[in-house]
Motif scaffolding. Sequence first.
Motif, PDB file in Angstrom:
ATOM      1  N   LEU A 158       0.810  -1.334  -0.120  1.00  0.00           N
ATOM      2  CA  LEU A 158       0.087   0.109   0.018  1.00  0.00           C
ATOM      3  C   LEU A 158       0.761   1.077  -0.201  1.00  0.00           C
ATOM      4  N   GLU A 159       1.977   1.076   0.616  1.00  0.00           N
ATOM      5  CA  GLU A 159       2.649   2.236   0.910  1.00  0.00           C
ATOM      6  C   GLU A 159       3.361   2.631  -0.588  1.00  0.00           C
ATOM      7  N   GLN A 160       3.949   1.494  -1.259  1.00  0.00           N
ATOM      8  CA  GLN A 160       4.320   1.617  -2.663  1.00  0.00           C
ATOM      9  C   GLN A 160       3.504   2.048  -3.553  1.00  0.00           C
ATOM     10  N   ALA A 161       2.137   1.932  -3.527  1.00  0.00           N
ATOM     11  CA  ALA A 161       1.098   2.269  -4.252  1.00  0.00           C
ATOM     12  C   ALA A 161       0.823   3.801  -4.085  1.00  0.00           C
TER      13      ALA A 161
ATOM     14  N   THR B 175      -4.304   6.231  -8.164  1.00  0.00           N
ATOM     15  CA  THR B 175      -5.200   5.960  -7.354  1.00  0.00           C
ATOM     16  C   THR B 175      -5.947   4.744  -7.213  1.00  0.00           C
ATOM     17  N   ALA B 176      -5.996   4.145  -8.725  1.00  0.00           N
ATOM     18  CA  ALA B 176      -6.842   2.830  -8.667  1.00  0.00           C
ATOM     19  C   ALA B 176      -6.013   1.704  -7.738  1.00  0.00           C
TER      20      ALA B 176
ATOM     21  N   VAL C 289      -3.912   2.175  -5.471  1.00  0.00           N
ATOM     22  CA  VAL C 289      -3.917   2.555  -3.893  1.00  0.00           C
ATOM     23  C   VAL C 289      -5.294   1.864  -3.443  1.00  0.00           C
ATOM     24  N   ARG C 290      -6.456   2.089  -4.424  1.00  0.00           N
ATOM     25  CA  ARG C 290      -7.809   1.540  -3.782  1.00  0.00           C
ATOM     26  C   ARG C 290      -7.477  -0.194  -3.764  1.00  0.00           C
ATOM     27  N   GLU C 291      -7.008  -0.569  -4.938  1.00  0.00           N
ATOM     28  CA  GLU C 291      -6.766  -2.102  -4.719  1.00  0.00           C
ATOM     29  C   GLU C 291      -5.965  -2.479  -3.630  1.00  0.00           C
ATOM     30  N   GLU C 292      -4.980  -1.858  -3.355  1.00  0.00           N
ATOM     31  CA  GLU C 292      -4.038  -2.324  -2.013  1.00  0.00           C
ATOM     32  C   GLU C 292      -4.602  -2.232  -0.744  1.00  0.00           C
ATOM     33  N   LEU C 293      -5.453  -0.909  -0.630  1.00  0.00           N
ATOM     34  CA  LEU C 293      -6.029  -0.873   0.441  1.00  0.00           C
ATOM     35  C   LEU C 293      -7.170  -1.811   0.622  1.00  0.00           C
ATOM     36  N   GLY C 294      -7.736  -2.312  -0.419  1.00  0.00           N
ATOM     37  CA  GLY C 294      -8.723  -3.363  -0.239  1.00  0.00           C
ATOM     38  C   GLY C 294      -8.095  -4.677   0.289  1.00  0.00           C
ATOM     39  N   ASP C 295      -6.921  -4.895  -0.330  1.00  0.00           N
ATOM     40  CA  ASP C 295      -6.072  -6.220   0.217  1.00  0.00           C
ATOM     41  C   ASP C 295      -5.525  -6.207   1.448  1.00  0.00           C
TER      42      ASP C 295
END
Length: 262
Positions: free
Chosen positions: A179-182, A188-189, A191-197
């Motif tokens: 998430l930090e890398q994203a 933004t897309a 970030v949203r994906e990694e936050l969901g993970d």
Amino acid sequence: MQQTRRLIEIMARLRDPETGCPWDRQQDFASLIPYTLEEAYEVADAIERGDFTDLRDELGDLLLQVAFHSRMAEEQGLFDFEAVAAAIADKLERRHPHVFAGIDFDSDTARLRYWEASKLEEKSEKTGQTPGSVLEGVAAALPALMEAQKLQKRAARHGFDWDSAEAVFGKVREELGELEQAVASGDTAHVREELGDLLFVLVNLARHLDVDAETALRNGNRKFRRRFQFIEECVNRTGKRLADCSLAELDAFWDEAKRAGH
């Protein structure tokens, strides 16, 4: 049973096309969804607050939703309240053969396997098709945390799971790093994906710690509400508004709320 019959008769009068209540007559299955969900959450809230007088009332409100949906179904020739009660009674007897049919299970695991097999068999009988996935039956309309828990439990029962909570902690750290890398990438897309993970694996961690993620977050929400309202009270005593205070001042009040046990 007398009061149940009374409720059913009241619902029929409210839905009467000539003499019923205009609002009740206008409703359909879809329009009642928000009310049904709201009443279920209000039941949960009463339980968590330990207010059993309120729980009785909230269960009544939830039962009204069952009666309402059943009445509309009866009007359309689909089913009635009695059929709803019969369906759940049949299901309970079918899924508890150790209580109603004298069958013994040698472990909780065996009992759970039977429960899941029964659900799959019921779905096959209902649809005439063999379920294509063990995840079928987990409603996509559930709140996201609850859906995540159910998906993970289903997968775990079929061997797809970590061995321990310690292993999940490692995955949490991995997902946090991604998430930090994203965030650093500015995508933004992504970030949203990694936050969901990250959220998904946190739910998995809660499961391994034998904690209900939905309840844990609701408790966290309550704690935040209590502490923030304490901050508001402190600010009011100073004669200021929240917007007039610096973050350092608000943080100091937050720390005071923690010390006060809020």
